[in-house]
Write a protein that holds these residues in place. Structure first.
Motif, PDB file in Angstrom:
ATOM      1  N   MET A   1      55.412 -16.521 -17.894  1.00  0.00           N
ATOM      2  CA  MET A   1      55.990 -17.673 -18.585  1.00  0.00           C
ATOM      3  C   MET A   1      57.095 -18.270 -17.713  1.00  0.00           C
ATOM      4  O   MET A   1      57.737 -17.549 -16.965  1.00  0.00           O
ATOM      5  CB  MET A   1      56.565 -17.232 -19.928  1.00  0.00           C
ATOM      6  CG  MET A   1      55.501 -16.847 -20.938  1.00  0.00           C
ATOM      7  SD  MET A   1      54.514 -18.242 -21.490  1.00  0.00           S
ATOM      8  CE  MET A   1      55.716 -19.113 -22.504  1.00  0.00           C
ATOM      9  N   PRO A   2      57.338 -19.579 -17.747  1.00  0.00           N
ATOM     10  CA  PRO A   2      56.792 -20.562 -18.680  1.00  0.00           C
ATOM     11  C   PRO A   2      55.593 -21.331 -18.125  1.00  0.00           C
ATOM     12  O   PRO A   2      55.311 -22.435 -18.563  1.00  0.00           O
ATOM     13  CB  PRO A   2      57.972 -21.508 -18.869  1.00  0.00           C
ATOM     14  CG  PRO A   2      58.572 -21.560 -17.492  1.00  0.00           C
ATOM     15  CD  PRO A   2      58.417 -20.156 -16.925  1.00  0.00           C
TER      16      PRO A   2
ATOM     17  N   HIS B   1      59.380 -17.974 -26.424  1.00  0.00           N
ATOM     18  CA  HIS B   1      58.045 -18.576 -26.537  1.00  0.00           C
ATOM     19  C   HIS B   1      58.029 -19.636 -27.639  1.00  0.00           C
ATOM     20  O   HIS B   1      57.444 -20.702 -27.480  1.00  0.00           O
ATOM     21  CB  HIS B   1      57.012 -17.493 -26.835  1.00  0.00           C
ATOM     22  CG  HIS B   1      55.608 -18.026 -26.922  1.00  0.00           C
ATOM     23  ND1 HIS B   1      54.956 -18.546 -25.838  1.00  0.00           N
ATOM     24  CD2 HIS B   1      54.752 -18.133 -27.976  1.00  0.00           C
ATOM     25  CE1 HIS B   1      53.745 -18.945 -26.200  1.00  0.00           C
ATOM     26  NE2 HIS B   1      53.605 -18.704 -27.493  1.00  0.00           N
TER      27      HIS B   1
ATOM     28  N   ARG C   1      49.026 -18.223 -16.631  1.00  0.00           N
ATOM     29  CA  ARG C   1      50.087 -17.472 -17.310  1.00  0.00           C
ATOM     30  C   ARG C   1      50.020 -15.985 -16.969  1.00  0.00           C
ATOM     31  O   ARG C   1      51.049 -15.327 -16.782  1.00  0.00           O
ATOM     32  CB  ARG C   1      49.970 -17.683 -18.824  1.00  0.00           C
ATOM     33  CG  ARG C   1      51.184 -17.216 -19.614  1.00  0.00           C
ATOM     34  CD  ARG C   1      51.054 -17.609 -21.079  1.00  0.00           C
ATOM     35  NE  ARG C   1      50.947 -19.049 -21.237  1.00  0.00           N
ATOM     36  CZ  ARG C   1      49.904 -19.677 -21.774  1.00  0.00           C
ATOM     37  NH1 ARG C   1      48.875 -18.973 -22.215  1.00  0.00           N
ATOM     38  NH2 ARG C   1      49.881 -20.988 -21.875  1.00  0.00           N
TER      39      ARG C   1
END
Length: 479
Positions: free
Chosen positions: A303-304, A227, A298
């Protein structure tokens, strides 16, 4: 009819254009007309008949020549920066002709494109400011191609941004246009580029030991170091109300308009999005598009995603010629209140879409429109998805990392040497109606007046609470 018009208006034309000559002629006619005996009973013809074909008092009526401008580009991974450049280019003329550089030219000058010519053409043609598209345009403006633009396509000016466009040998790709005095420059849209978007996707590539299909994949977890790595590639775009105004049509639906609603992430805006929006617009008079928040995307995709944040995605959708209005931060569920508020006649969804996993406790987001009989599936014209586009980069990540490394150097040099460019072309006053979702409750934002003054742009905004309900958890404290 023409003769009658001239008979009534030649006097005023004469007074305006030739006051002294006209005065002398009228005095002579008046003196001679005192007695018809001097002419043996022969009457005088009205002056309007005498000079009607001579053109003495005729105002020449010229049609204003329409200015045609040309702008070219690769338009790979088309984004709102491309759209804003073409919007500015269109503001410099009446008709905008866009050249889309061929795949072969891109490979030779920049590296492999992510999107083939067919998809790039669909994206450019789908922009509201584009009037004509030239496929397979050269990367550099050669003398032969420039003459073709001026003579065959009747182009008046060639347009490009204030960032340098250099050929592999270091020369300016627009040198000939500048030398010919037919070059105009626009302001580059800061905060986004195709290189930047590729970088965001590459940052999510997780290289693992071993081979096969597991060598590279999109990371959908590991919210620690991964992240943080992704945060280094987030957009630097700072959205403003003026930019939204520039992209908006500024028109609401008529009282009896058939409003069509479609929602989604619209991440990495691609040709599949353009085609489904076109198909949706054909079902009604007004196309309203809901753009889901980053948090919603999300939560359901992991992710992403999203690669582009909600404001970037909203501008890309607004730039599409088939879209009339967007809801920025649309709720996941299409509620009864929402259908009533926007007077929605039909809710549609494409057959090709990302697989969105329902969260615990969630129900079908289209349950209400389905129960009322206004929901409809649309056959998606293309099988493209955001994931499939991103996967092209992931699969060939080495080639794109090499391409990005080269491009990043020129980007770095641009930012080191760039100077302030005052203003931006193409700002027109009009009324804007947008809908924004806040942390607690969506609000309808209406710009009721926009004035340009000596001090700059003055806007008056009216904030109107909207009855659309939304749970706090859906926002996740994102805003």
């Amino acid at each position: 009819m023409a003769m009658e018009y001239e008979a009534q208006n030649w006097i005023w034309d004469g007074l305006y254009y030739c006051p002294r000559l006209f005065g002398g002629l009228m005095l002579t006619v008046a003196l001679l007309g005192l007695s018809t005996t001097y002419f043996g009973g022969i009457g005088l013809f009205p002056l309007s008949y005498v000079w009607s074909d001579s053109g003495v008092f005729h105002k020449k009526k010229f049609e204003k020549k329409r200015v045609r401008v040309y702008m070219d580009g690769c338009f790979d991974l088309m984004h709102y920066g491309h759209a804003n450049a073409l919007r500015q280019a269109k503001a410099l003329g009446d008709e905008l002709v866009v050249g889309v550089v061929s795949d072969e030219e891109i490979i030779a000058n920049k590296g492999p494109p992510v999107l083939p010519m067919e998809e790039r053409l669909a994206l450019v043609s789908g922009l509201k400011w584009v009037d004509q598209v030239i496929a397979n345009a050269p990367y550099a403006i050669t003398e032969q191609f420039m003459n073709s633009l001026f003579n065959e396509h009747k182009i008046d000016y060639i347009i490009h941004g204030d960032d340098p466009c250099l050929l592999p040998d270091g020369s300016d790709a627009y040198a000939l246009a500048k030398k010919a005095g037919r070059y105009k420059q626009i302001k580059r849209t800061e905060g986004v580029s195709s290189t930047d978007i590729v970088g965001r996707i590459l940052s999510s590539v997780k290289d693992t030991e071993g081979g096969g299909d597991d060598t590279s994949q999109l990371s959908k977890g590991d919210l620690g170091e991964r992240h943080q790595s992704l945060r280094g590639q987030i957009s630097q775009f700072l959205p403003t109300s003026q930019r939204i105004v520039q992209f908006s049509n500024g028109k609401g639906p008529g009282p009896n308009a058939r409003v069509v609603y479609i929602d989604g992430a619209f991440d990495l805006f691609h040709a599949g999005h353009v085609e489904i929006l076109k198909k949706a617009k054909q079902l009604g008079d007004f196309l309203l598009v809901g753009i889901h928040t980053d948090h919603i995307v999300r939560e359901h995709r992991g992710m992403p995603y999203p690669v582009m944040h909600v404001h970037e995605r909203s501008l890309s959708v607004l730039a599409c010629r088939f879209v009339d209005e967007v809801i920025i931060g649309a709720p996941w569920e299409v509620t009864k209140d929402m259908i009533t508020t926007f007077n929605i006649s039909i809710v549609v969804h494409g057959t090709i879409a990302e697989s969105n996993t329902l969260l615990p406790g969630e129900t079908d987001p289209y349950a209400v429109p389905k129960s009322t009989g206004i929901f409809r599936f649309l056959e998606s014209p293309k099988s493209l998805t955001t994931s499939s586009v991103a996967q092209r980069i992931v699969t060939n990540h080495e080639a794109y990392m090499k391409r990005n490394a080269k491009k990043s150097e020129s980007e770095k040099k641009y930012y080191e040497e760039k100077t302030y460019v005052a203003g931006e072309v193409g700002t027109h006053p009009f009324v804007l109606r947008m809908f924004l979702c806040g942390p607690k409750q969506p609000v309808a934002v209406q710009i009721t007046r926009k004035e340009l003054s000596a001090k700059g742009l003055a806007t008056q905004m009216q904030i109107i609470p909207s009855p659309i309900s939304r749970s706090d958890s859906a926002n996740g404290g994102e805003r």
